[in-house]
Design a protein around this motif. Structure first.
Motif, PDB file in Angstrom:
ATOM      1  N   ARG A 146       0.843  -1.201   0.000  1.00 25.25           N
ATOM      2  CA  ARG A 146       0.000   0.000   0.000  1.00 25.25           C
ATOM      3  C   ARG A 146       0.876   1.249   0.000  1.00 25.25           C
ATOM      4  NH1 ARG A 146      -4.286  -0.414   4.690  1.00 25.25           N
ATOM      5  NH2 ARG A 146      -5.078   1.413   3.598  1.00 25.25           N
ATOM      6  N   ASP A 147       0.296   2.349  -0.504  1.00 22.29           N
ATOM      7  CA  ASP A 147       1.048   3.604  -0.562  1.00 22.29           C
ATOM      8  C   ASP A 147       1.315   4.168   0.826  1.00 22.29           C
ATOM      9  OD1 ASP A 147       1.047   3.432  -3.314  1.00 22.29           O
ATOM     10  OD2 ASP A 147      -0.808   4.597  -3.530  1.00 22.29           O
ATOM     11  N   HIS A 148       0.346   4.026   1.722  1.00 25.19           N
ATOM     12  CA  HIS A 148       0.507   4.525   3.092  1.00 25.19           C
ATOM     13  C   HIS A 148       0.144   3.413   4.054  1.00 25.19           C
ATOM     14  CE1 HIS A 148       0.408   7.007   6.659  1.00 25.19           C
ATOM     15  NE2 HIS A 148      -0.837   6.614   6.889  1.00 25.19           N
ATOM     16  N   ILE A 149       1.022   3.176   5.004  1.00 21.87           N
ATOM     17  CA  ILE A 149       0.825   2.118   5.986  1.00 21.87           C
ATOM     18  C   ILE A 149       0.726   2.758   7.361  1.00 21.87           C
ATOM     19  CG2 ILE A 149       1.785   0.021   7.010  1.00 21.87           C
ATOM     20  CD1 ILE A 149       3.264  -0.478   4.432  1.00 21.87           C
ATOM     21  N   TYR A 150      -0.359   2.451   8.052  1.00 25.17           N
ATOM     22  CA  TYR A 150      -0.530   2.979   9.405  1.00 25.17           C
ATOM     23  C   TYR A 150      -0.169   1.899  10.420  1.00 25.17           C
ATOM     24  CZ  TYR A 150      -2.562   4.344  13.804  1.00 25.17           C
ATOM     25  OH  TYR A 150      -2.736   4.625  15.143  1.00 25.17           O
ATOM     26  N   PHE A 151       0.623   2.255  11.385  1.00 27.53           N
ATOM     27  CA  PHE A 151       0.860   1.442  12.567  1.00 27.53           C
ATOM     28  C   PHE A 151       1.181   2.407  13.695  1.00 27.53           C
ATOM     29  CE2 PHE A 151       4.728   1.823  10.113  1.00 27.53           C
ATOM     30  CZ  PHE A 151       5.692   2.188  11.028  1.00 27.53           C
ATOM     31  N   ILE A 152       1.056   1.955  14.930  1.00 22.45           N
ATOM     32  CA  ILE A 152       1.264   2.834  16.076  1.00 22.45           C
ATOM     33  C   ILE A 152       2.692   3.363  16.060  1.00 22.45           C
ATOM     34  CG2 ILE A 152       1.286   2.954  18.593  1.00 22.45           C
ATOM     35  CD1 ILE A 152      -0.865   0.837  18.635  1.00 22.45           C
ATOM     36  N   GLY A 153       2.823   4.679  16.075  1.00 19.67           N
ATOM     37  CA  GLY A 153       4.134   5.305  16.002  1.00 19.67           C
ATOM     38  C   GLY A 153       4.573   5.660  14.603  1.00 19.67           C
ATOM     39  N   SER A 154       3.714   5.422  13.598  1.00 19.57           N
ATOM     40  CA  SER A 154       4.093   5.703  12.211  1.00 19.57           C
ATOM     41  C   SER A 154       3.906   7.178  11.887  1.00 19.57           C
ATOM     42  CB  SER A 154       3.252   4.853  11.254  1.00 19.57           C
ATOM     43  OG  SER A 154       1.870   5.182  11.375  1.00 19.57           O
ATOM     44  N   GLY A 155       4.610   7.622  10.821  1.00 27.01           N
ATOM     45  CA  GLY A 155       4.470   8.989  10.343  1.00 27.01           C
ATOM     46  C   GLY A 155       3.388   9.092   9.280  1.00 27.01           C
ATOM     47  N   GLN A 156       3.263  10.275   8.710  1.00 23.67           N
ATOM     48  CA  GLN A 156       2.204  10.495   7.716  1.00 23.67           C
ATOM     49  C   GLN A 156       2.501   9.804   6.387  1.00 23.67           C
ATOM     50  OE1 GLN A 156       1.667  14.721   7.364  1.00 23.67           O
ATOM     51  NE2 GLN A 156       0.766  14.939   9.408  1.00 23.67           N
ATOM     52  N   ASP A 157       3.761   9.624   6.060  1.00 24.17           N
ATOM     53  CA  ASP A 157       4.124   9.026   4.775  1.00 24.17           C
ATOM     54  C   ASP A 157       4.837   7.699   4.965  1.00 24.17           C
ATOM     55  OD1 ASP A 157       3.116  11.271   3.423  1.00 24.17           O
ATOM     56  OD2 ASP A 157       5.009  12.353   3.716  1.00 24.17           O
ATOM     57  N   SER A 158       4.429   6.915   5.915  1.00 25.27           N
ATOM     58  CA  SER A 158       5.084   5.635   6.175  1.00 25.27           C
ATOM     59  C   SER A 158       4.779   4.643   5.058  1.00 25.27           C
ATOM     60  CB  SER A 158       4.620   5.059   7.512  1.00 25.27           C
ATOM     61  OG  SER A 158       4.984   5.914   8.573  1.00 25.27           O
ATOM     62  N   ASP A 159       5.802   3.893   4.661  1.00 28.62           N
ATOM     63  CA  ASP A 159       5.635   2.891   3.623  1.00 28.62           C
ATOM     64  C   ASP A 159       6.085   1.537   4.147  1.00 28.62           C
ATOM     65  OD1 ASP A 159       8.335   3.230   3.831  1.00 28.62           O
ATOM     66  OD2 ASP A 159       8.626   4.043   1.802  1.00 28.62           O
ATOM     67  N   GLY A 160       6.245   0.577   3.222  1.00 24.82           N
ATOM     68  CA  GLY A 160       6.629  -0.764   3.629  1.00 24.82           C
ATOM     69  C   GLY A 160       7.983  -0.813   4.315  1.00 24.82           C
ATOM     70  N   GLY A 161       8.922   0.008   3.838  1.00 23.44           N
ATOM     71  CA  GLY A 161      10.229   0.042   4.487  1.00 23.44           C
ATOM     72  C   GLY A 161      10.156   0.532   5.917  1.00 23.44           C
ATOM     73  N   PHE A 210       7.605   0.241   7.868  1.00 23.13           N
ATOM     74  CA  PHE A 210       6.947  -0.816   8.633  1.00 23.13           C
ATOM     75  C   PHE A 210       7.952  -1.898   9.040  1.00 23.13           C
ATOM     76  CE2 PHE A 210       4.712  -4.867   8.944  1.00 23.13           C
ATOM     77  CZ  PHE A 210       3.648  -4.554   9.760  1.00 23.13           C
ATOM     78  N   LEU A 211       8.791  -2.332   8.104  1.00 21.26           N
ATOM     79  CA  LEU A 211       9.774  -3.371   8.412  1.00 21.26           C
ATOM     80  C   LEU A 211      10.826  -2.858   9.391  1.00 21.26           C
ATOM     81  CD1 LEU A 211      10.256  -4.942   4.862  1.00 21.26           C
ATOM     82  CD2 LEU A 211       8.936  -5.847   6.771  1.00 21.26           C
ATOM     83  N   ARG A 212      11.229  -1.600   9.243  1.00 19.62           N
ATOM     84  CA  ARG A 212      12.196  -1.049  10.188  1.00 19.62           C
ATOM     85  C   ARG A 212      11.597  -0.937  11.589  1.00 19.62           C
ATOM     86  NH1 ARG A 212      13.800   1.996   5.604  1.00 19.62           N
ATOM     87  NH2 ARG A 212      12.281   3.627   6.097  1.00 19.62           N
ATOM     88  N   ALA A 213      10.320  -0.569  11.673  1.00 20.46           N
ATOM     89  CA  ALA A 213       9.670  -0.480  12.987  1.00 20.46           C
ATOM     90  C   ALA A 213       9.545  -1.854  13.644  1.00 20.46           C
ATOM     91  CB  ALA A 213       8.287   0.155  12.843  1.00 20.46           C
ATOM     92  N   ALA A 214       9.525  -2.910  12.837  1.00 16.92           N
ATOM     93  CA  ALA A 214       9.420  -4.248  13.406  1.00 16.92           C
ATOM     94  C   ALA A 214      10.683  -4.660  14.149  1.00 16.92           C
ATOM     95  CB  ALA A 214       9.108  -5.258  12.310  1.00 16.92           C
ATOM     96  N   VAL A 215      11.836  -4.138  13.735  1.00 19.90           N
ATOM     97  CA  VAL A 215      13.105  -4.534  14.348  1.00 19.90           C
ATOM     98  C   VAL A 215      13.777  -3.390  15.091  1.00 19.90           C
ATOM     99  CG1 VAL A 215      13.475  -6.323  12.619  1.00 19.90           C
ATOM    100  CG2 VAL A 215      14.374  -4.032  12.220  1.00 19.90           C
TER     101      VAL A 215
END
Length: 386
Positions: free
Chosen positions: A246-261, A263-268
């Motif tokens: 998706r163009d924009h990915i929401y997760f807790i602590g994400s920014g307005q323009d968060s993408d897949g990268g 998301f993966l960085r937030a996982a680790v």
């Protein structure tokens, strides 16, 4: 000194489903440590959540409409100090698995290994966050509960390593028999010309050839549970691919323009999703069923406890997602393909997880496998010269 829970010499011998008395202390002390860790974490999270709700409102400690109802209703919000519903589910699993370990149950081994992997990964995620961002270290220590959170994460690394060491020591059941001695080298045929022909129960047609060693054989319940877990993991992989594309990915602590990268960085990296590990659990719940399903398919007995813990937690996660639909109705989900698939997914994964739970609970963990001759007597064990 008598083994803790052994109850005297010879007690507990031959009881199916329990570890051997020589391995019991390591498993029981590990179970006690897990119970203590889970109880302290639960009390601390509950206390901090109450303080955050009753105290002054800040950007880190208070949400409007906060309630512990969020544990079963995703429409409600938990404070950051309360962690996610994933944390609460695995804390409950830790309490159950720790109690089973105190009882010397072999099924606790797999559950302990799963919790150890979770604790180590969460702790390493905090270490990466502190190393990657100095601002994160300053921020997490300024928050009232930040230092305690780091203490629990770092303690989890040490506890996880201790769990793996204890699980590696408890491999055999309490009623395990010593391995058979190697058969002597028999000649390919009888040295006597008038020797009688081999009986019908000699499956290889030759009394003088040693029987083959029976190997590990996966049980039907393990195969069925493995297929169910792999199917559940495949469904989660599909949703992960959809999320990452998706163009924009929401997760807790994400920014307005968060993408897949991101998301993966937030996982680790804990500094990317402050401080809730929502992205980490999304990846964990994709990788865990695939890995545990593969171990079950290989016939690994220790995977039984891990599969049960994961399946029960996954049932809770799926039921929680259905609460809004049962309250507000299912009509809103049929307006789009994504909505339809999202509401149908729990109705597919819950039965799969129930299959895992029922199949593994109905199958003994340490059932002895049949030998090379099945249920028939071995020709070497019969007195044929009587």
């Amino acid at each position: 000194m008598a083994v803790w829970g052994q109850g005297g010499a010879g007690a507990g011998q031959g009881i199916p489903g329990r570890v051997a008395p020589r391995d019991a202390p390591a498993l029981q002390w590990t179970g006690a440590a897990v119970l203590l860790y889970a109880l302290v974490a639960t009390v601390w999270i509950g206390y901090e959540a109450k303080e955050a709700t009753d105290g002054p409102s800040t950007s880190y400690t208070r949400y409007s409409g906060y309630s512990f109802k969020a544990l079963y209703d995703p429409r409600e919000s938990l404070t950051l100090v309360a962690q996610t519903h994933h944390d609460w589910a695995f804390l409950a699993a830790a309490l159950v698995v720790g109690a089973l370990a105190l009882g010397r149950r072999r099924v606790a081994r797999g559950g302990l290994a799963l919790l150890a992997a979770l604790l180590i990964c969460l702790g390493l995620r905090e270490v990466i966050g502190l190393m990657a961002s100095d601002e994160y270290g300053d921020l997490i220590t300024e928050i009232g509960y930040g230092k305690a959170l780091l203490t629990f994460r770092f303690t989890g690394i040490a506890l996880g390593c201790a769990i793996w060491a204890a699980v590696a020591r408890t491999r055999g059941p309490a009623h395990a028999t010593p391995p058979p001695m190697a058969a002597p080298a028999y000649p390919p045929r009888s040295p006597y010309a008038d020797a009688p022909p081999p009986p019908a129960y000699a499956p290889y047609g030759d009394l003088y050839t040693p029987p083959p060693v029976a190997g590990r054989r996966a049980r039907p319940a393990f195969v069925v549970s493995s297929v169910a877990l792999l199917l559940s993991g495949a469904i989660e992989v599909g949703w992960l691919i959809y999320t990452l594309t998706r163009d924009h990915i929401y997760f807790i602590g994400s920014g307005q323009d968060s993408d897949g990268g991101d998301f993966l960085r937030a996982a680790v990296d804990a500094s990317r999703g402050i401080p809730l590990p929502q992205a980490f659990y999304a990846l964990f719940l994709v990788a865990a069923p695939l890995l545990i399903g593969a171990l079950l398919l290989a016939g690994r007995p220790a995977a039984r406890g891990a599969a049960l813990a994961l399946a029960l937690a996954s049932i809770y996660f799926d039921v929680r997602t259905l609460v809004p639909a049962f309250d507000d109705g299912f009509d809103m989900y049929w307006d789009s393909t994504v909505g339809t698939l999202s509401i149908l997914t729990p109705f597919a994964t819950i039965p799969l997880q129930l299959v895992v739970v029922i199949a593994l609970l109905m199958t003994p963990e340490d059932r002895p496998l049949p030998g090379a001759y099945g249920d028939q007597p071995s020709p070497w064990g019969s007195n044929r010269h009587r």
